[in-house]
Scaffold this active site. Structure first.
Site, PDB file in Angstrom:
ATOM      1  N   LYS A   2      46.912  41.011  36.339  1.00  0.00           N
ATOM      2  CA  LYS A   2      46.652  39.978  37.348  1.00  0.00           C
ATOM      3  C   LYS A   2      45.190  40.026  37.789  1.00  0.00           C
ATOM      4  O   LYS A   2      44.693  41.080  38.189  1.00  0.00           O
ATOM      5  CB  LYS A   2      47.530  40.238  38.580  1.00  0.00           C
ATOM      6  N   ILE A   3      44.556  38.862  37.716  1.00  0.00           N
ATOM      7  CA  ILE A   3      43.184  38.708  38.213  1.00  0.00           C
ATOM      8  C   ILE A   3      43.180  37.518  39.168  1.00  0.00           C
ATOM      9  O   ILE A   3      43.687  36.449  38.820  1.00  0.00           O
ATOM     10  CB  ILE A   3      42.184  38.474  37.064  1.00  0.00           C
TER      11      ILE A   3
END
Length: 359
Positions: free
Chosen positions: A139-140
């Site tokens: 996740k970014i």
């Protein structure tokens, strides 16, 4: 068949916005995958904080890691990686059966480095190698520094869950970053069919923020409507994006669609339906990641039907009217992204302090 499992009939995947050792080791996650149609798991620092601090499930491992002289951050990462790996293994048969179309588990890069593009890319690469599971999503967040990190991570062959998207405009940038990363690989003669992505578009928090502004203006009829309208508008952007020559060229090379994922779908306002952010957003190529209470409510009394393409004109009119009232949704979304990073960072800091206290 439970309602959440029936979502698959309309092309939507039900994911669980929860992780924890007990959920995995007790067999509950496997049961939910079999019976509730749960096809994925999302986690963030706030979820890990709750899992680690509010149970004694981690105490034995905490003692071992503390005895090894690990730092608080190293301890958190070791616990998080172990849980994500184990959850990936539970969902791996589903991932294999669906040929990589679902069965994912997400692990977030540290919110402490979200403003640093280079650090985010390096951490994404490190987590990807450490967890070493094909059904992992890194996740970014979709803050300005995160967008180029997303493109670079995709180009590096990492599957990415882009988080903290509130704005339709930013969502367009996320779609572009995904395609640009894939195009970079194609230009180098590298494969792209094994790379997956979801774009996590946050819903309920939009109403929480906008409702306050509407209340201050004495406008009631738009309250509780803007979050869903915003998400429906985002889905229209998605449909347009997969109809472009640019996407069709990538699809011909084996690219997989970056699905819109509806996040923050637990109802915050008790006056609203507890399935308000599930029922109106059902449709093809989407994911809804639900907190446990929302999943249970939807299984109990949710209505299952294709809805995300319905009442689109009404949604556009509601958004237009919001602007006419002098409420800048883009500005609201920008603030929500910043607040989201602060919330996740605070949760991580609280967890690290608690680990130090145990030491």
């Amino acid at each position: 068949m439970k309602n959440a499992a029936r979502l698959a009939e309309f092309g939507q995947s039900a994911w669980l916005d929860l992780i924890g050792r007990k959920l995995i080791k007790s067999g509950e996650l496997k049961r939910m995958s079999d019976e509730d149609g749960i096809c994925g798991v999302t986690a963030n620092p706030a979820i890990f904080e709750k899992a680690i601090l509010e149970t004694n499930e981690y105490d034995d491992e905490l003692h071992k890691l503390i005895d090894q002289g690990r730092s608080a951050m190293q301890i958190y990462e070791a616990l998080a990686v172990a849980d994500v790996r184990a959850a990936c293994d539970v969902l791996r048969p589903l991932f294999d059966k669906l040929k990589g179309a679902d069965g994912f588990v997400s692990l977030e890069v540290s919110p402490e480095i979200a403003r640093d593009t280079r650090a985010s890319v390096e951490e994404a690469k490190r987590f990807w190698q450490t967890v070493d599971r094909p059904n992992l999503f890194i996740k970014i967040p979709a803050n300005p520094e995160g967008i180029p990190a997303i493109r670079e991570a995709i180009a590096a062959g990492i599957s990415i869950n882009i988080t903290l998207i509130f704005s339709v405009k930013v969502y367009g940038q996320v779609i572009d970053a995904y395609m640009a990363g894939l195009e970079e690989r194609v230009a180098k003669g590298l494969p792209i069919s094994q790379i997956h992505s979801v774009a996590s578009f946050f819903v309920s928090r939009v109403d929480t923020a906008v409702d306050k502004l509407l209340e201050a203006k004495g406008v009631k009829d738009l309250q509780g409507k803007i979050a869903v309208a915003n998400a429906k508008e985002a889905y229209q952007v998605y449909l347009k994006s997969i109809d472009t020559p640019r996407w069709k060229a990538l699809a011909a090379k084996g690219a997989t669609r970056q699905r819109p994922l509806w996040a923050s779908t637990g109802t915050k306002n008790k006056a609203y339906s507890d399935v308000l952010y599930v029922e109106p957003l059902i449709g093809r190529d989407t994911v809804n990641t639900m907190p446990l209470a929302t999943l249970q409510a939807f299984n109990d009394h949710g209505k299952v039907a294709e809805t995300v393409t319905k009442n689109v004109d009404e949604a556009s009119a509601q958004l237009k009217r919001l602007g006419e009232l002098g409420i800048d949704l883009e500005d609201v979304c920008r603030k929500l992204t910043d607040e989201g990073l602060v919330l996740f960072s605070n949760a991580l800091q609280k967890l690290l302090k608690a680990i130090e206290a145990k030491r």
